[in-house]
Design an enzyme around this catalytic site. Sequence first.
Site, PDB file in Angstrom:
ATOM      1  CG  ASP A 163      -1.944   1.128   1.119  1.00 12.22           C
ATOM      2  OD1 ASP A 163      -2.735   1.099   0.159  1.00 12.22           O
ATOM      3  OD2 ASP A 163      -1.926   2.044   1.958  1.00 12.22           O
ATOM      4  CD  GLU A 186      -1.867   6.266   2.759  1.00 11.66           C
ATOM      5  OE1 GLU A 186      -2.560   7.097   2.176  1.00 11.66           O
ATOM      6  OE2 GLU A 186      -2.316   5.170   3.153  1.00 11.66           O
ATOM      7  CG  HIS A 223      -7.493   7.192   5.143  1.00 12.52           C
ATOM      8  ND1 HIS A 223      -7.931   6.668   3.949  1.00 12.52           N
ATOM      9  CD2 HIS A 223      -8.605   7.510   5.844  1.00 12.52           C
ATOM     10  CE1 HIS A 223      -9.246   6.677   3.920  1.00 12.52           C
ATOM     11  NE2 HIS A 223      -9.687   7.176   5.054  1.00 12.52           N
ATOM     12  CG  ASP A 229      -4.771   1.848   4.933  1.00  9.01           C
ATOM     13  OD1 ASP A 229      -5.375   1.783   6.017  1.00  9.01           O
ATOM     14  OD2 ASP A 229      -4.856   2.827   4.164  1.00  9.01           O
TER      15      ASP A 229
END
Length: 930
Positions: free
Chosen positions: A12, A14, A149, A154
């Site tokens: 994952d 961001e 988030h 996550d």
Amino acid sequence: MFGFEDEIAFVDVETTGFDPARHEIIEVAAVVARGPEVVQRFSTLVKPSQPVPLEIVELTGIDDDILADAPRVEEALAGVAEIVGDRDVVAHNASFDRAFASASGWEHPRGEAAWLDSLELARIALPRMRSHRLVDLARAFGLLVEPAHRATADVETLARLWRVLLGALDDLPAGVLAGVLGVSGGPQWPLARVVAHIAAARPQVGLDLKRLRHERLRKERQCSLKDAREAELAPVPVDEVAAEFDDLGAVGRMYEDYERRAEQVEMARAVTEALNEGRHLAVEAGTGVGKSVAYLVPAARFALANDVSVGVATKTNALMDQLLYRELPALAREMPELRYVGLKGYERYLCLRKLGRVLDSGGGSDAEDRAIAAMLVSWVASTSWGDLDAVNVHWRPSARRSVAASAAECTKKRCPYYAVCYVHGQRRRARQAHVVVTNHSLLFRDVVSGNQILPPIRHWVVDEAHGAESEAREQLSSAVSSSGCAASLATLSARGRHGLLESLRARLGADDSARERVEGLIPLVHETALIATSFFSEIGELVIPGAYGREAERITPRDREEGPWTRAAAVGWALVKRLDRIIDQGREAITALEEASEETAELRADLVGQLTALADAREALALILEGDDERYVHVVRSEQRGQAVEVAAESLLYDVGEALAERFYPEVMSVIYTSATIAVGEDFSYFARAVGLDRLPEGSLATLRLASSYDFDRQMTVYVPRGIAPPNSPRYLEDLERVLFDVHVAMGGSVLTLFTNAQDMETLYRRLAERLRSEGLRLIVQSRGASARRIADEFIGDERLSLFATKSFWEGFDAKGDTLRCVVVARLPFAQPDDPLMEARKERENRVWWERYYLPAAIIELKQAAGRLIRSSTDTGCLVLADGRLSSGAHYAPRFLKALPVSDVELVPVEELRETIAARFGRPASSAAR
Ligand code: SF4
């Protein structure tokens, strides 16, 4: 391998935004899991070359300070690559993570084929979930690792969710996995290996849509009800209905913490009397009365006593769902004989014949279409009602049209799926149901069709009745749109097997008499499509372009004499002539096709459907081009939809009340209209006129106004700031900015500000978001094109969040408790002066239009806005009316203020507003914006 115990990697990221070409990774995390156990972990923050945007800081909590000493992206991704190795890698919305990884220089050794998208798999494995966002799925299954988030958390959540998805996939009924593989686009679809692995361990069964449906339909019973008009109706004792609201009555037993409300019982009595006596009734019931149960109980008792159906029509899907999934199931537990059903328009349901065709063609032309087709296959196995609104995908209009039922295209009893069809199944159920719940749109469409759609229902409750006039107008008006016209013509003329005419030609023999006619249509349809494009482009030019998406322009008699409309009209008439030729030649082809082979029967039925749609478009076009029918107001409308502009020519029915008085009321025995906002003070005349109740003989209508069951004087304070400029002043925005800043700071967040003007809203958001952030408060805005539901969910999910919003939040938005403690109305909600209908009213009813329409409409809308604040008996908060006209002596100001459900309004000098509100409602701002 993809067994439950196999080893797999999860990743994952961001980022600073959505575009890998412009934005950068700021955090990345990867884990490797073996079965339920995470065996390796890696995560790091990443230093970007640009500052982190404010909205990303708010979402993730990652700011430039935290990133000051973080490694660069190359170093971070090297760490990811090391633990992922050449394992398959799962990401939620994998194309996003992969695009960022790739733009930053990391490619998986096996390229795209190694990336598995858990979002896509979730849509197939769990098709009935309302949301497939990682955070929502994780919450639903109790898997969420906090803080959401953040990549580090996550990716752990994702590893847990993956096993749930494999389990759900394994649970799908026989044949579904084969169907999914059939539309997946073959082995190059990365998830094909996952689906095939699960399918291999199960009995090998092919997809059969009919069998899937039969399995769900097995237990349905058959027994049609009577037409109330032909039955001897027995009244239901009013006292017995009232007794259902006692602690030991049906309603008392329905709810654990039930408290009898006098207003609710009074309404139930009035509804029972109206049904018994065959009279019409308009009820304004303030919030908290519990009006849905107040009409459902008498409706159910009346229907059961007489073996007839009572209809309930709602404006919104939210209320329809509440009735169907909450109130009616609870009532049916107390009244076991009660049968109920929900019924929407054709286009809301999946058409199995269309889906079958999409599956036969391999699922569609691109990956997005194929992903939706795969999801629909599993959804068919799990849905009884086939309601497409319940499918959680972001539909492209063309994709939805390709599987949605349509009245024009439905081949009814000739369809091979007729016996298991969702649309007709619901209609059959409706004939057997005591309570039929539908929406305003279908109710009024049924009126227009002369009762061809719904079973004969003679007793109706119309809830959310403040929206009835506008929905009735929509159905009683006519329109032709650029996209609708283009879609019908494209369906006819597309090349190859996707085109109806080409498909027909391919199936007809050289000596078939229909072949020549079908061939003759092909160039004609192409030519017509060009003229249609030119017509819509001409009329699109007439609409003054605006920055806010939707614009409308009235076509006046003067426009018809000179100027650009006359040019557009000439092209429009050319289009009418071409449509006439298509319709004539098409009919000849249909007649000739009767002689052709069985093989063409289905396509012939499709041709009938498309010609019907074009005939409707032709009628709508001719109506606006002729322009001499005074019952209508003619309008050209343009709307930005994503990248495309939709243009429509509309003829809006001017007097809806007259049409309902002629076509609706004579067909029914009793209509009960109800809403929290249909009266102005004690006066129902605005509403009665709008829906034609004022044209009925005296004595046929009763009215009832019930105060809210909440104690508004205790729960809500209304403030009107004194000394601010009215909206037409150059100082307006400046003053409003001050009010909004003070209110947000005084409240410490949880403020909803309702605007009538999107431009004002965006300007003030730009001015205030940063300022409020430095006070520890987070503000979001309803940006154009964004999903209102998603914004509402975000607002409700964060107790301190504040929101600037427009039209869609003025009514129906429900945020209980401390999530919403203050509503600010930025400007009185008068209709735009150039609204075509209001303009026409002003012209036609010059002396009374203000008093008859303009003012009452705005007062009712303000009442709607005020209704957002107090949603339960424990809610408290304040309403701030920030329109300077209310405190500066405008003659209509008292009418607005008196319509509010409080006995007193506080006028506060603007410089004291902050202190006044803080003293009563204040709480400290949170220490940091989240
Ligand atoms: S009966 Fe009509 S709506 Fe139903 S599956 Fe067939 S064509 Fe579609």
